[in-house]
Design an enzyme around this catalytic site. Structure first.
Site, mmCIF file in Angstrom:
data_model
loop_
_atom_site.group_PDB
_atom_site.id
_atom_site.type_symbol
_atom_site.label_atom_id
_atom_site.label_comp_id
_atom_site.label_asym_id
_atom_site.label_seq_id
_atom_site.Cartn_x
_atom_site.Cartn_y
_atom_site.Cartn_z
ATOM 1 N N ASP A 8 0.878 -1.161 0.000
ATOM 2 C CA ASP A 8 0.000 0.000 0.000
ATOM 3 C C ASP A 8 0.929 1.228 0.000
ATOM 4 O O ASP A 8 2.120 1.106 0.307
ATOM 5 C CB ASP A 8 -0.853 -0.060 1.272
ATOM 6 C CG ASP A 8 -1.668 1.189 1.475
ATOM 7 O OD1 ASP A 8 -2.400 1.573 0.567
ATOM 8 O OD2 ASP A 8 -1.547 1.793 2.567
ATOM 9 N N LEU A 9 0.408 2.389 -0.351
ATOM 10 C CA LEU A 9 1.281 3.582 -0.403
ATOM 11 C C LEU A 9 1.120 4.456 0.850
ATOM 12 O O LEU A 9 2.013 4.519 1.706
ATOM 13 C CB LEU A 9 0.973 4.382 -1.664
ATOM 14 C CG LEU A 9 1.746 5.687 -1.827
ATOM 15 C CD1 LEU A 9 3.235 5.441 -1.989
ATOM 16 C CD2 LEU A 9 1.231 6.464 -3.049
ATOM 17 N N ASP A 10 -0.058 5.110 0.930
ATOM 18 C CA ASP A 10 -0.294 6.046 2.042
ATOM 19 C C ASP A 10 -0.299 5.288 3.368
ATOM 20 O O ASP A 10 -1.114 4.390 3.575
ATOM 21 C CB ASP A 10 -1.660 6.726 1.873
ATOM 22 C CG ASP A 10 -1.701 7.630 0.635
ATOM 23 O OD1 ASP A 10 -0.640 8.092 0.217
ATOM 24 O OD2 ASP A 10 -2.804 7.873 0.128
ATOM 25 N N THR A 16 1.396 9.933 4.382
ATOM 26 C CA THR A 16 0.524 10.962 3.806
ATOM 27 C C THR A 16 -0.811 11.054 4.544
ATOM 28 O O THR A 16 -1.582 11.978 4.286
ATOM 29 C CB THR A 16 0.239 10.661 2.324
ATOM 30 O OG1 THR A 16 -0.018 9.272 2.235
ATOM 31 C CG2 THR A 16 1.396 11.032 1.436
ATOM 32 N N LYS A 44 -8.860 5.509 6.037
ATOM 33 C CA LYS A 44 -7.593 5.083 5.432
ATOM 34 C C LYS A 44 -7.882 4.009 4.382
ATOM 35 O O LYS A 44 -8.623 3.064 4.645
ATOM 36 C CB LYS A 44 -6.645 4.543 6.502
ATOM 37 C CG LYS A 44 -6.025 5.656 7.336
ATOM 38 C CD LYS A 44 -5.000 5.112 8.311
ATOM 39 C CE LYS A 44 -4.346 6.234 9.083
ATOM 40 N NZ LYS A 44 -3.453 5.727 10.142
ATOM 41 N N SER A 113 -2.437 0.812 -4.308
ATOM 42 C CA SER A 113 -2.959 1.979 -3.582
ATOM 43 C C SER A 113 -4.334 2.389 -4.112
ATOM 44 O O SER A 113 -4.620 2.214 -5.292
ATOM 45 C CB SER A 113 -1.970 3.139 -3.762
ATOM 46 O OG SER A 113 -2.541 4.343 -3.317
ATOM 47 N N ALA A 114 -5.141 2.962 -3.219
ATOM 48 C CA ALA A 114 -6.455 3.484 -3.630
ATOM 49 C C ALA A 114 -6.333 4.907 -4.165
ATOM 50 O O ALA A 114 -7.298 5.482 -4.665
ATOM 51 C CB ALA A 114 -7.399 3.468 -2.438
ATOM 52 N N LYS A 144 -10.832 -0.417 -1.839
ATOM 53 C CA LYS A 144 -10.766 -1.255 -0.642
ATOM 54 C C LYS A 144 -11.991 -0.947 0.243
ATOM 55 O O LYS A 144 -12.379 0.224 0.296
ATOM 56 C CB LYS A 144 -9.482 -0.947 0.131
ATOM 57 C CG LYS A 144 -8.218 -1.143 -0.705
ATOM 58 C CD LYS A 144 -7.021 -0.425 -0.095
ATOM 59 C CE LYS A 144 -5.829 -0.464 -1.042
ATOM 60 N NZ LYS A 144 -4.663 0.265 -0.535
ATOM 61 N N GLU A 168 -0.243 -3.383 4.652
ATOM 62 C CA GLU A 168 -1.348 -2.415 4.720
ATOM 63 C C GLU A 168 -1.421 -1.699 6.071
ATOM 64 O O GLU A 168 -1.171 -2.311 7.101
ATOM 65 C CB GLU A 168 -2.676 -3.161 4.544
ATOM 66 C CG GLU A 168 -3.314 -3.021 3.188
ATOM 67 C CD GLU A 168 -3.767 -1.608 2.822
ATOM 68 O OE1 GLU A 168 -3.838 -0.749 3.716
ATOM 69 O OE2 GLU A 168 -4.063 -1.366 1.652
ATOM 70 N N ASP A 169 -1.801 -0.430 6.038
ATOM 71 C CA ASP A 169 -2.002 0.305 7.289
ATOM 72 C C ASP A 169 -3.492 0.540 7.576
ATOM 73 O O ASP A 169 -3.835 1.113 8.604
ATOM 74 C CB ASP A 169 -1.326 1.688 7.234
ATOM 75 C CG ASP A 169 -2.063 2.632 6.308
ATOM 76 O OD1 ASP A 169 -2.399 2.209 5.179
ATOM 77 O OD2 ASP A 169 -2.339 3.778 6.702
HETATM 78 P P1 B16 Z 1 -6.653 10.287 -3.427
HETATM 79 P P2 B16 Z 1 -3.681 4.101 0.029
HETATM 80 C C1 B16 Z 1 -5.617 5.964 0.019
HETATM 81 O O1 B16 Z 1 -4.318 5.549 -0.333
HETATM 82 C C2 B16 Z 1 -5.603 6.753 1.329
HETATM 83 O O2 B16 Z 1 -5.291 5.895 2.410
HETATM 84 C C3 B16 Z 1 -6.968 7.348 1.588
HETATM 85 O O3 B16 Z 1 -6.948 8.108 2.782
HETATM 86 C C4 B16 Z 1 -7.355 8.235 0.388
HETATM 87 O O4 B16 Z 1 -8.661 8.771 0.563
HETATM 88 C C5 B16 Z 1 -7.321 7.384 -0.887
HETATM 89 O O5 B16 Z 1 -6.019 6.836 -1.037
HETATM 90 C C6 B16 Z 1 -7.648 8.207 -2.122
HETATM 91 O O6 B16 Z 1 -6.612 9.133 -2.317
HETATM 92 O O7 B16 Z 1 -7.607 11.335 -2.954
HETATM 93 O O8 B16 Z 1 -5.212 10.750 -3.488
HETATM 94 O O9 B16 Z 1 -7.101 9.642 -4.727
HETATM 95 O O10 B16 Z 1 -3.568 4.060 1.521
HETATM 96 O O11 B16 Z 1 -4.599 3.063 -0.556
HETATM 97 O O12 B16 Z 1 -2.327 4.145 -0.646
HETATM 98 MG MG MG Z 2 -2.814 3.190 3.310
#
Ligand code: B16
Ligand code: MG
Length: 220
Positions: A8-10, A16, A44, A113-114, A144, A168-169
């Protein structure tokens, strides 16, 4: 046996989550609702549109689609302006060591990542070429806890889901990994990530025996 490791990224590679929180808090204030750090855990790994819906449900008022679109745009502009100042100092502890070990032992690596900003963030952090496959918020229909993104990452890596490991976090991300039939490893607090098969506060807390066993190449 070659494995696929999905990051996962964030919140796993870079912190972030604090920026997402700051931006959503500003939008929540405009909508006249409170949004706490505890509640941020629920968001998240959850996509942008679904995150706004979650926040607005806290209000008794109804908001037009036009207003929602304005807030989605504002949130993203604010978020992009914050992440554009990020440096590699904001990489989470131990993550580069784990990535190196996986690379050195000949396994495959994907980003799962989402976020629709994932490629931008990888570029800022100079990490794009570290991954064999990148699946982000633009690659999938459902976010997710749907396993869609992780299953796509496995398919593109050409590794069966049962041979994939997910870091994953997010509660939603751990659930996605579990429903994809992958080994879930939570990075963060056990009290939130108890559905993960294993959980570490951070990559820096993952001992070398665990990492050696995880990356062991067997004949199967
Ligand atoms: P964006 P991940 C997710 O990234 C974040 O955890 C989540 O807080 C955020 O709303 C989502 O990406 C969408 O992000 O607005 O930049 O498209 O944790 O799956 O890497
Ligand atoms: Mg994350």
């Amino acid at each position: 046996m070659q494995k696929g490791f999905i990051f996962d990224l964030d919140g796993v590679i870079v912190d972030t989550a604090k920026y997402h929180f700051q931006c959503w808090q500003a939008i929540a204030a405009k909508a006249g609702v409170q949004f706490t750090l505890e509640e941020n855990e629920e968001l998240k790994g959850v996509g942008r549109v679904q995150s706004l819906e979650w926040i607005l449900k806290k209000s008794k008022k109804s908001f037009s689609q036009k207003q929602r679109n304005i807030w989605l745009e504002e949130k993203n502009q604010h978020y992009v302006s914050l992440i554009s100042h990020m440096t590699r100092k904001e990489l989470l502890p131990g993550v580069l060591t784990v990535m190196e070990k996986i690379r050195d032992t000949g396994h495959r690596m994907a980003l799962g990542s989402a976020s629709k900003n994932a490629k931008l963030i990888l570029n800022i952090l100079r990490l794009t070429s570290s991954f064999d496959v990148i699946v982000d918020g633009k690659s999938v229909e459902s976010t997710k806890p749907s396993p869609e993104g992780f299953l796509l990452a496995a398919e593109l890596m050409r590794i069966p889901p049962e041979n994939c490991v997910v870091f994953e976090d997010a509660i939603a991300g751990v659930q996605a990994a579990n429903s994809a039939g992958m080994l879930s490893i939570g990075i963060g607090q056990q009290k939130y990530l108890h559905e993960a098969k294993y959980c570490f506060e951070s990559f820096a807390d993952m001992d070398s025996t665990f990492l050696n066993d995880l990356t062991l190449v067997t004949d199967q």
